[in-house]
Every structure is written in structure tokens, then in C-alpha cells.
Write an enzyme that holds these catalytic residues in place. Structure first.
Site, PDB file in Angstrom:
ATOM      1  N   ARG A   1      14.682  17.043  -2.472  1.00 38.10           N
ATOM      2  CA  ARG A   1      15.167  18.064  -1.795  1.00 38.10           C
ATOM      3  C   ARG A   1      15.108  18.057  -0.349  1.00 38.10           C
ATOM      4  O   ARG A   1      15.901  18.430   0.441  1.00 38.10           O
ATOM      5  CB  ARG A   1      14.931  19.078  -2.309  1.00 38.10           C
TER       6      ARG A   1
ATOM      7  N   HIS B   1       8.905  22.754   2.709  1.00 40.07           N
ATOM      8  CA  HIS B   1       8.898  23.731   1.297  1.00 40.07           C
ATOM      9  C   HIS B   1       8.133  25.137   1.787  1.00 40.07           C
ATOM     10  O   HIS B   1       7.146  25.089   2.513  1.00 40.07           O
ATOM     11  CB  HIS B   1       8.119  22.938   0.118  1.00 40.07           C
TER      12      HIS B   1
HETATM   13  O1  F6P Z   1      10.126  28.472  -5.846  1.00 42.32           O
HETATM   14  C1  F6P Z   1      10.204  27.403  -4.847  1.00 42.32           C
HETATM   15  C2  F6P Z   1       8.781  26.839  -4.435  1.00 42.32           C
HETATM   16  O2  F6P Z   1       8.911  26.067  -3.350  1.00 42.32           O
HETATM   17  C3  F6P Z   1       8.034  26.280  -5.582  1.00 42.32           C
HETATM   18  O3  F6P Z   1       8.269  25.172  -5.811  1.00 42.32           O
HETATM   19  C4  F6P Z   1       6.525  26.748  -5.178  1.00 42.32           C
HETATM   20  O4  F6P Z   1       5.709  26.699  -6.327  1.00 42.32           O
HETATM   21  C5  F6P Z   1       6.853  28.169  -4.583  1.00 42.32           C
HETATM   22  O5  F6P Z   1       8.115  28.134  -3.834  1.00 42.32           O
HETATM   23  C6  F6P Z   1       5.601  28.815  -3.660  1.00 42.32           C
HETATM   24  O6  F6P Z   1       5.942  29.997  -3.309  1.00 42.32           O
HETATM   25  P1  F6P Z   1       4.872  31.198  -4.266  1.00 42.32           P
HETATM   26  O7  F6P Z   1       3.618  30.617  -3.605  1.00 42.32           O
HETATM   27  O8  F6P Z   1       5.396  32.334  -3.431  1.00 42.32           O
HETATM   28  O9  F6P Z   1       5.190  31.077  -5.559  1.00 42.32           O
END
Ligand code: F6P
Length: 426
Positions: free
Chosen positions: A280, A366
Site C-alpha cells: 500500500r 503508516h
Molecule cells: O489501522 C491502520 C493501522 O495502520 C494498522 O495496521 C495498525 O495496527 C494501526 O493503524 C496502528 O494504529 P493504533 O496503534 O492506533 O492501533
């Protein structure tokens, strides 16, 4: 710190403290200039800093010792590393500091910034000193003249660090050469690593998450999904945002700053693009028309046993795990996966690389990884980092300024709504 005025000491001091805090240490800068401004007053003319001016020297010594006492007091309490930001430019002053640190049982490292390149010094004065409270309301030429005279005063008394028994690092010409003497231990190894990589260049960075993925659409964590159609649309919008500025026909087709593009960020000359190794992220960069560097360190937090689940599924299938994450999102480590602290530590080499290279850089990564990077770049406490808002389809532009950085967020089409995380912001 050791060095003449306008040698980037405060820049190094702040970077160092911010880096160490990001790695989990209590680090703080004690800037003697601020003590002087607060206790003796701003706008002191150059002659005040003349070593022959007994009254000025005494007053400066007194505030310098106040700042040192505060630093040592803080180290006796919660502090791990105090960065004592002053010129400390004579042997006598450094011996005094060494005696006080020794009495307090505090190990001491001198970091000397040496720079004889007049162009660097001049640009330093213009970028920082002219904006200092010392020169508010003062005519630019007059301020420059006064500050150069202040430097000359310090120069007359300046003695470089030369005692081979001391622990020191000399940073010469903004990192062209770095000399390391008697430096030992894991903490100081990190300090030296940062100093080896720091450049004085100020350049813009852009952070963005990848476009919406098929997993984002379903609210699933982790994985290696392709972009959704909306994510693909974002990838195109991102490319348009970073289009090279149009040529200026008046300048024979060459791009000039006088012809900025009215709607896009304009591709900074030499723009670098970094992605993670996940699909992605790579797919989000594909319309930019620039060779990209994929970094494994930029891959999303490893959700271990929760990878591929939705937040609701995690809550239902592993309520204790979800509760533990809510209690301490920074330290919570997914079984067979990572914690935010783990992410920070795996990003450490990448931060050094980012500090080392001088090109303007777009990072497409990410949510969790960008939260950790963002905390470093803006100096936010790491405790806040897991809750930082880094929405999809938003480009965060970070430009360093004299005392920190400016931030601008641009939301690109299409807008998307995201599902709640396991541990919402407090
Ligand atoms: O939901 C998208 C993402 O990139 C997941 O792959 C990841 O685990 C998460 O966000 C991280 O965010 P948080 O720590 O708030 O769960």
C-alpha cells in the site's frame, strides 16, 4: 556545549535533547543565554561580553553557575541527561564545570562546535540570532554589526578543548569532520551517532500515510493489502500535489521561485521519496514519477497475533489484550509483534539517515510508524505519540525554523472515515 556564538551549539543541544527524549531518556537543555536574558536583561550590547569588562564577566559567570546548579539539581532528581548550552569557551570555565560535576558524581562530555567557514557563521547569525529577543526592534545591519562584535569578544578569550584526559566530541564545520575522544558506554554511543550524522541544512519533510487500503476499508489491522479505489485516487492526488512546478517562459523555461505553482506544493529540487516495503505504501508512490527508496524500518507496527483482525474482533476475542493496550499503548507489545517503543527503536537508524541526508524528503508510510517519526521531528513527548492524529489522505509538511519547526497539514481528495483504534485518544 563549547563554542563561539553562532556555531550551531543551541541547534545541536536541542537536537540532542530531543533525540534522547525520543529514545526514552529524561533529557533537557539548560540554556545560559535564556538565564542571562531573564536575570540580567535582553539587548546587552557587544561590550557587555568583552572579557575585559569585569562587571559583565562577573554577571555572566553568576548566571552560568545558576544554570549549572539547576542542571545538577535536576540530574539528582528525575533527569538523565542535562545539555548545558553555553559558550564555555575558556579552560578555566570548563575546569569549574568539571569540578562541580565531579563533586555531584555526574559524568561529563564536552561537545565543541568549531566552525571557521564565514558563510556558515553568517547564515547562522541571520537564521537565528537576528530573531533572538536580544535584537527585537533593532535594525538588521546594526544587529549584525553588534553580533559580530560580540563574537570577536569571545574569540579573544577562546581556548579550544585540548585536554586528552577529557571526554569530548569536536564537531567541525557542521559535521565535515568529527573528532571523538574518550567516549564510552551505550548512551554516549547514541550521542556520538547523532553528532556524526547531523547536518546544519534546514530542509522540508513531508509525511503521509499510504492511500486507503482494502484492509482500511474493512477496518482490519496490519496485513499487506492493495490500495482501495479511493486509495488509488489519493495516490494520483499526491502525485498532482508534488508535480514539478510549471516552467517560467520568461526565464527561458527554467523553473524559478518567481513562478510558484498556485495549487500544489511544487516538487522541491532533488525531492527524495521513501516508502515502506508494504504494497500500500509502494503503490501510493507509483504516480510520482520519482525513483523511491523502500525501507523495512518504515513498515507498519507488527500487530503479531492480532494481524488481520478488526479492532472489534480483538476486543471480543482477546478482551484482556485490548484492555492492556488501552492501559499503556506506548509499552504494550502485541504477542509475537511489536510495541510503539519497539517501533521507535527500529526507527533509530532511519532517523540518523534522515538527519544525514540533506534532500527534501517525502515519507509515505503508516499510522504507527509516522506517529513515532512525527514525535521525533516535532519534539512531542513519546507518551503522547500513540495517540497522535495522523489521518489518511493528509500530507503533513514539516519545516525546521530557528527554534523548532513549522507544520502544515493538507488534506487531499478523497476524504475517508476510519474505524476507531483499540486504544482511543485519552
Ligand atoms: O489501522 C491502520 C493501522 O495502520 C494498522 O495496521 C495498525 O495496527 C494501526 O493503524 C496502528 O494504529 P493504533 O496503534 O492506533 O492501533
Amino acid at each position: 556545549m563549547v563554542g563561539l556564538p553562532a556555531r550551531g551549539k543551541s541547534f545541536l543541544a536541542r537536537k540532542l535533547a530531543r533525540y534522547l527524549r525520543w529514545l526514552g531518556h529524561e533529557a533537557r537543555v539548560f540554556n545560559v543565554g535564556s538565564y542571562r536574558r531573564e536575570r540580567i536583561g535582553e539587548q546587552k550590547p557587544a561590550w557587555f561580553f568583552d572579557p575585559a569588562n569585569a562587571e559583565g564577566s562577573q554577571a555572566r559567570q553568576a548566571v552560568a553557575m545558576d544554570a549549572l546548579d539547576d542542571a545538577l539539581r535536576w540530574l539528582r532528581g528525575e533527569g538523565d541527561v542535562a545539555v548545558y548550552d553555553a559558550t564555555n569557551s575558556t579552560r578555566a570555565r570548563r575546569e569549574l564545570i568539571a569540578r562541580r560535576c565531579d563533586a555531584a558524581g555526574v559524568p561529563l562530555l564536552f561537545i565543541e562546535s568549531i566552525c571557521d567557514d564565514p558563510a556558515i557563521v553568517e547564515s547562522n547569525i541571520r537564521a537565528t540570532k537576528l530573531l533572538s529577543p536580544d535584537y527585537v526592534g533593532v535594525d538588521t545591519e546594526e544587529a549584525l554589526r553588534d553580533f559580530r562584535a560580540r563574537i570577536a569578544n569571545y574569540q579573544r578569550a577562546y581556548q579550544p578543548v585540548d585536554d586528552p584526559e577529557l571526554s569530548f566530541v569536536k564537531v567541525i564545520d557542521g559535521g565535515r569532520q568529527v573528532v571523538v575522544n574518550r567516549v564510552d558506554g551505550p548512551l554516549l554511543a547514541r550521542v556520538v551517532a547523532l553528532l556524526l550524522n547531523l547536518r546544519l541544512t534546514r530542509r522540508t519533510l513531508w509525511l503521509t500515510r499510504h492511500g486507503e487500503s482494502q484492509y482500511n476499508v474493512r477496518g482490519r489491522i496490519g496485513g499487506d493489502a492493495d490500495l482501495s479505489p479511493r486509495g488509488e485516487e489519493f495516490a494520483r492526488a499526491l502525485a498532482a500535489h508534488f508535480q514539478p512546478p510549471p516552467v517560467d517562459p520568461a526565464k527561458g523555461g527554467e523553473w524559478t521561485a518567481s513562478a510558484p505553482h498556485p495549487t500544489n506544493a511544487g516538487r522541491a529540487p532533488g525531492l527524495e521519496v521513501w516508502t515502506s516495503t508494504l504494497k500500500r505504501s509502494v503503490q501510493t508512490a507509483r504516480h510520482l514519477g520519482i525513483a523511491t527508496t523502500p525501507w523495512r524500518q518504515l513498515d507498519e507496527i507488527d500487530a503479531g497475533v492480532c494481524d488481520g483482525l478488526t479492532y472489534d474482533e480483538v476486543r471480543r476475542q482477546m478482551p484482556e489484550l485490548a484492555a492492556a493496550r488501552e492501559r499503556d499503548k506506548l509499552r504494550f507489545r502485541y504477542p509475537q509483534g511489536e510495541s510503539y517503543l519497539d517501533v521507535i527503536h527500529r526507527l533509530d537508524p532511519l532517523i540518523l539517515e534522515l538527519e544525514r541526508q540533506t534532500a527534501p524528503t517525502l515519507i509515505i508510510a503508516h499510522q504507527a510508524v509516522l506517529r513515532a517519526l512525527y514525535a521525533y521531528l516535532v519534539g512531542e513527548p513519546v507518551e503522547h505519540c500513540p495517540h497522535q492524529s495522523i489521518p489518511l489522505h493528509t500530507v503533513i509538511e514539516i519545516t525546521p525554523n530557528a527554534y523548532g519547526c513549522d507544520e502544515r497539514r493538507t488534506v487531499l481528495a478523497p476524504r475517508v472515515e476510519e474505524r476507531r483504534s483499540i486504544a482511543p485518544s485519552p
